[in-house]
Scaffold this motif. Structure first.
Motif, PDB file in Angstrom:
ATOM      1  N   PRO A  69     -73.585  29.505  81.855  1.00 26.67           N
ATOM      2  CA  PRO A  69     -73.673  29.720  80.404  1.00 26.67           C
ATOM      3  C   PRO A  69     -73.466  31.183  80.012  1.00 26.67           C
ATOM      4  CG  PRO A  69     -75.865  29.525  81.340  1.00 26.67           C
ATOM      5  CD  PRO A  69     -74.901  29.282  82.470  1.00 26.67           C
ATOM      6  N   VAL A  70     -72.210  31.608  79.979  1.00 20.02           N
ATOM      7  CA  VAL A  70     -71.908  33.019  79.720  1.00 20.02           C
ATOM      8  C   VAL A  70     -71.173  33.249  78.396  1.00 20.02           C
ATOM      9  CG1 VAL A  70     -71.828  33.570  82.176  1.00 20.02           C
ATOM     10  CG2 VAL A  70     -69.728  32.875  81.003  1.00 20.02           C
ATOM     11  N   PHE A  76     -68.452  17.148  75.079  1.00 21.61           N
ATOM     12  CA  PHE A  76     -69.784  17.558  74.650  1.00 21.61           C
ATOM     13  C   PHE A  76     -70.749  16.419  74.957  1.00 21.61           C
ATOM     14  CE2 PHE A  76     -73.235  18.386  71.708  1.00 21.61           C
ATOM     15  CZ  PHE A  76     -73.335  19.766  71.759  1.00 21.61           C
ATOM     16  N   PRO A  77     -71.913  16.681  75.571  1.00 22.92           N
ATOM     17  CA  PRO A  77     -72.573  17.979  75.769  1.00 22.92           C
ATOM     18  C   PRO A  77     -72.200  18.714  77.061  1.00 22.92           C
ATOM     19  CG  PRO A  77     -74.051  16.238  76.441  1.00 22.92           C
ATOM     20  CD  PRO A  77     -72.798  15.557  75.935  1.00 22.92           C
ATOM     21  N   ARG A  78     -71.194  18.253  77.786  1.00 27.73           N
ATOM     22  CA  ARG A  78     -70.809  18.919  79.035  1.00 27.73           C
ATOM     23  C   ARG A  78     -70.551  20.402  78.829  1.00 27.73           C
ATOM     24  NH1 ARG A  78     -65.546  19.652  81.009  1.00 27.73           N
ATOM     25  NH2 ARG A  78     -65.420  20.107  83.234  1.00 27.73           N
ATOM     26  N   SER A  79     -69.972  20.764  77.694  1.00 26.85           N
ATOM     27  CA  SER A  79     -69.630  22.158  77.435  1.00 26.85           C
ATOM     28  C   SER A  79     -70.847  23.069  77.359  1.00 26.85           C
ATOM     29  CB  SER A  79     -68.851  22.268  76.122  1.00 26.85           C
ATOM     30  OG  SER A  79     -67.624  21.568  76.199  1.00 26.85           O
ATOM     31  N   LEU A  80     -72.021  22.497  77.144  1.00 28.48           N
ATOM     32  CA  LEU A  80     -73.223  23.326  77.045  1.00 28.48           C
ATOM     33  C   LEU A  80     -73.473  24.110  78.323  1.00 28.48           C
ATOM     34  CD1 LEU A  80     -75.744  20.978  75.194  1.00 28.48           C
ATOM     35  CD2 LEU A  80     -74.512  22.943  74.272  1.00 28.48           C
ATOM     36  N   ARG A  81     -72.952  23.623  79.437  1.00 28.12           N
ATOM     37  CA  ARG A  81     -73.143  24.329  80.707  1.00 28.12           C
ATOM     38  C   ARG A  81     -72.455  25.692  80.712  1.00 28.12           C
ATOM     39  NH1 ARG A  81     -71.336  20.196  85.230  1.00 28.12           N
ATOM     40  NH2 ARG A  81     -70.211  19.161  83.549  1.00 28.12           N
ATOM     41  N   ALA A  82     -71.503  25.894  79.812  1.00 29.45           N
ATOM     42  CA  ALA A  82     -70.794  27.179  79.738  1.00 29.45           C
ATOM     43  C   ALA A  82     -71.203  27.989  78.524  1.00 29.45           C
ATOM     44  CB  ALA A  82     -69.284  26.937  79.715  1.00 29.45           C
ATOM     45  N   LEU A  83     -72.156  27.485  77.742  1.00 29.27           N
ATOM     46  CA  LEU A  83     -72.535  28.131  76.486  1.00 29.27           C
ATOM     47  C   LEU A  83     -73.931  28.738  76.589  1.00 29.27           C
ATOM     48  CD1 LEU A  83     -71.576  28.500  73.491  1.00 29.27           C
ATOM     49  CD2 LEU A  83     -72.883  26.423  72.950  1.00 29.27           C
ATOM     50  N   LYS A  84     -74.042  29.973  76.121  1.00 26.83           N
ATOM     51  CA  LYS A  84     -75.342  30.630  76.111  1.00 26.83           C
ATOM     52  C   LYS A  84     -76.314  29.865  75.207  1.00 26.83           C
ATOM     53  CE  LYS A  84     -73.753  35.427  76.800  1.00 26.83           C
ATOM     54  NZ  LYS A  84     -73.681  36.768  76.153  1.00 26.83           N
ATOM     55  N   PRO A  85     -77.622  29.904  75.505  1.00 27.08           N
ATOM     56  CA  PRO A  85     -78.604  29.288  74.599  1.00 27.08           C
ATOM     57  C   PRO A  85     -78.482  29.890  73.198  1.00 27.08           C
ATOM     58  CG  PRO A  85     -79.627  29.835  76.691  1.00 27.08           C
ATOM     59  CD  PRO A  85     -78.247  30.447  76.723  1.00 27.08           C
ATOM     60  N   GLY A  86     -78.402  29.008  72.198  1.00 24.79           N
ATOM     61  CA  GLY A  86     -78.230  29.466  70.828  1.00 24.79           C
ATOM     62  C   GLY A  86     -76.805  29.806  70.466  1.00 24.79           C
ATOM     63  N   GLY A 130     -75.603  16.815  66.809  1.00 25.39           N
ATOM     64  CA  GLY A 130     -76.659  16.956  65.811  1.00 25.39           C
ATOM     65  C   GLY A 130     -78.022  17.149  66.449  1.00 25.39           C
ATOM     66  N   PHE A 131     -78.289  16.409  67.523  1.00 28.87           N
ATOM     67  CA  PHE A 131     -79.563  16.521  68.229  1.00 28.87           C
ATOM     68  C   PHE A 131     -79.726  17.912  68.847  1.00 28.87           C
ATOM     69  CE2 PHE A 131     -82.053  15.946  72.191  1.00 28.87           C
ATOM     70  CZ  PHE A 131     -83.258  15.558  71.615  1.00 28.87           C
ATOM     71  N   VAL A 132     -78.672  18.384  69.502  1.00 28.04           N
ATOM     72  CA  VAL A 132     -78.707  19.707  70.117  1.00 28.04           C
ATOM     73  C   VAL A 132     -78.870  20.791  69.060  1.00 28.04           C
ATOM     74  CG1 VAL A 132     -77.291  21.391  71.368  1.00 28.04           C
ATOM     75  CG2 VAL A 132     -77.397  19.024  72.156  1.00 28.04           C
ATOM     76  N   HIS A 133     -78.210  20.612  67.926  1.00 24.61           N
ATOM     77  CA  HIS A 133     -78.299  21.571  66.826  1.00 24.61           C
ATOM     78  C   HIS A 133     -79.727  21.654  66.296  1.00 24.61           C
ATOM     79  CE1 HIS A 133     -76.415  23.821  63.418  1.00 24.61           C
ATOM     80  NE2 HIS A 133     -77.459  23.342  62.756  1.00 24.61           N
ATOM     81  N   LEU A 134     -80.353  20.498  66.093  1.00 22.36           N
ATOM     82  CA  LEU A 134     -81.713  20.467  65.567  1.00 22.36           C
ATOM     83  C   LEU A 134     -82.717  21.084  66.544  1.00 22.36           C
ATOM     84  CD1 LEU A 134     -81.746  16.918  63.909  1.00 22.36           C
ATOM     85  CD2 LEU A 134     -81.716  19.133  62.752  1.00 22.36           C
ATOM     86  N   ARG A 135     -82.485  20.919  67.827  1.00 24.44           N
ATOM     87  CA  ARG A 135     -83.388  21.484  68.832  1.00 24.44           C
ATOM     88  C   ARG A 135     -83.193  22.987  68.995  1.00 24.44           C
ATOM     89  NH1 ARG A 135     -83.219  18.820  74.471  1.00 24.44           N
ATOM     90  NH2 ARG A 135     -84.885  20.366  74.724  1.00 24.44           N
ATOM     91  N   GLY A 136     -82.095  23.520  68.461  1.00 17.31           N
ATOM     92  CA  GLY A 136     -81.849  24.941  68.561  1.00 17.31           C
ATOM     93  C   GLY A 136     -81.157  25.372  69.838  1.00 17.31           C
ATOM     94  N   ARG A 137     -80.746  24.413  70.680  1.00 15.85           N
ATOM     95  CA  ARG A 137     -80.050  24.761  71.921  1.00 15.85           C
ATOM     96  C   ARG A 137     -78.709  25.397  71.631  1.00 15.85           C
ATOM     97  NH1 ARG A 137     -77.144  26.390  75.017  1.00 15.85           N
ATOM     98  NH2 ARG A 137     -76.665  25.750  77.169  1.00 15.85           N
ATOM     99  N   ALA A 138     -78.024  24.930  70.599  1.00 13.06           N
ATOM    100  CA  ALA A 138     -76.725  25.471  70.217  1.00 13.06           C
ATOM    101  C   ALA A 138     -76.486  25.173  68.746  1.00 13.06           C
ATOM    102  CB  ALA A 138     -75.607  24.861  71.064  1.00 13.06           C
TER     103      ALA A 138
END
Length: 363
Positions: free
Chosen positions: A207-208, A221-231, A254-262
């Motif tokens: 996640p860089v 998505f959500p596979r791309s989260l592995r390359a994305l920084k938190p937030g 939408g779920f990830v957005h609400l949790r604040g992960r991205a």
């Protein structure tokens, strides 16, 4: 006038060149003689008519004449137009009204239209809306800052080539993801790093990245989260999957957005006329250039030529169209490996009765 008309959904051969009435500009409209346009993924979707499109638009095409981008010269203007005059070289778009694949098209004076920079050809200017303006809209929503790391997945397509250059213009460190055949192309656009997705998983680095631009959702998505920084910001620019895949991406996003992960950003682009001025300024200085598709000065005679090129998965973006008769054409599978689906369109053109046949290859 002549126009490329689609009266039913289907394969490329449903498009026919027909004589249709020339539009009359309204009080605030400009009638443009179209010199160049583009064939984009959206045109393909509206022509082929997948289930979701038919449910939303009906079981006959809502827009019989496709085409969004355009560039050309002003033919006439409505009585209320003050910014343009006949003979002006202009570029812009019809937006969701389509109808740019014709000899003439009307655009509102306060719509997406501006004078064409002298440094741009009609062919270059005729691809700006779908590629550059939409990419600019999403990057601005992400509020890209200097020094941030931006990953563009689908970097060799008609949107991706502009996303790479615009992210660089905003001062970001850009990683471009494409196939091996397009590595040289995206490097030439200024990408700092290039990942060949046929040889390397773009998530291997962890996640860089601050921003991921996922053109047509091909990164996943959500596979791309592995390359994305938190937030970080994940930009889903268009869809290419079926209804189920789209629903899963939206619900998960939408779920990830609400949790604040991205921060999950998607939806239709809504560029403004000021965006065209911005692109005109940076384009005039050579900061941004497109991997454009050339359109003949007059309407092409066999429109299936372009559609066959665009319909091939793994294309660079927009297609080459010909004004000359196509004697014959064929599509060849030139995929290099199991992870790629790439075709080569071979067309034989007849420029004139005393001219030799011209062979054109579109990869």
């Amino acid at each position: 006038m002549r126009a490329a008309v689609t009266t039913r959904y289907g394969l490329p051969d449903v498009v026919e060149v027909r004589e249709v009435p020339t539009p009359t500009p309204a009080d605030n409209e400009v009638l443009v003689r179209v010199r160049a346009s583009s064939v984009c993924f959206g045109d393909r979707i509206f022509r082929s008519g997948p289930l979701l499109m038919r449910l939303l638009s009906g079981f006959r095409p809502r827009h019989p004449i496709l085409g969004v981008d355009l560039a050309g010269t002003v033919e006439t203007v409505g009585p209320g137009v003050t910014r343009f005059a006949p003979g002006d070289a202009v570029y812009g778009a019809r937006g969701d009204k389509f109808a740019a694949h014709a000899e003439f098209a009307c655009v509102a004076e306060d719509g997406f239209i501006a004078r064409k920079p002298a440094t741009m050809t009609f062919e270059e200017a005729g691809t700006v809306f779908v590629g550059a303006a939409c990419s600019l809209y999403f990057l601005r929503r992400a509020n890209v800052k200097p020094g941030e790391r931006v990953l563009v997945h689908g970097a060799s397509g008609s949107l991706g080539v502009f996303a790479v250059q615009l992210a660089k213009h905003f001062g970001a460190h850009v990683t471009a993801v494409c196939s091996s055949a397009n590595v040289h192309l995206v490097r030439s656009l200024g990408a700092d790093d290039v990942i060949d997705y046929t040889a390397q998983d773009f998530t291997d680095g962890g996640p860089v990245h601050d921003v991921i631009v996922d053109v047509l959702g091909k990164a996943g998505f959500p596979r791309s989260l592995r390359a994305l920084k938190p937030g970080g910001r994940y930009l889903l620019v268009g869809f290419s999957g079926g209804l189920g895949g789209i629903a899963r991406a939206l619900v998960t996003g939408g779920f990830v957005h609400l949790r604040g992960r991205a921060r999950f950003v998607n939806g239709a682009a809504h560029p403004k006329q000021a965006d065209l001025v911005f692109l005109q300024e940076i384009g005039g200085t050579g900061t941004a250039r497109d991997h454009y598709a050339e359109l003949a000065d007059s309407v092409w005679t066999q429109y299936a030529y372009a559609r066959n090129a665009v319909a091939t998965p793994g294309h660079h973006g927009n297609a080459l169209l010909s004004r000359f008769p196509i004697v014959r054409h064929e599509n060849e599978d030139i995929s290099a490996h199991a992870f790629e689906s790439r075709g080569m369109l071979h067309c034989v053109l007849k420029p004139g009765p005393r001219m030799p046949e011209l062979h054109c290859l579109n990869v």
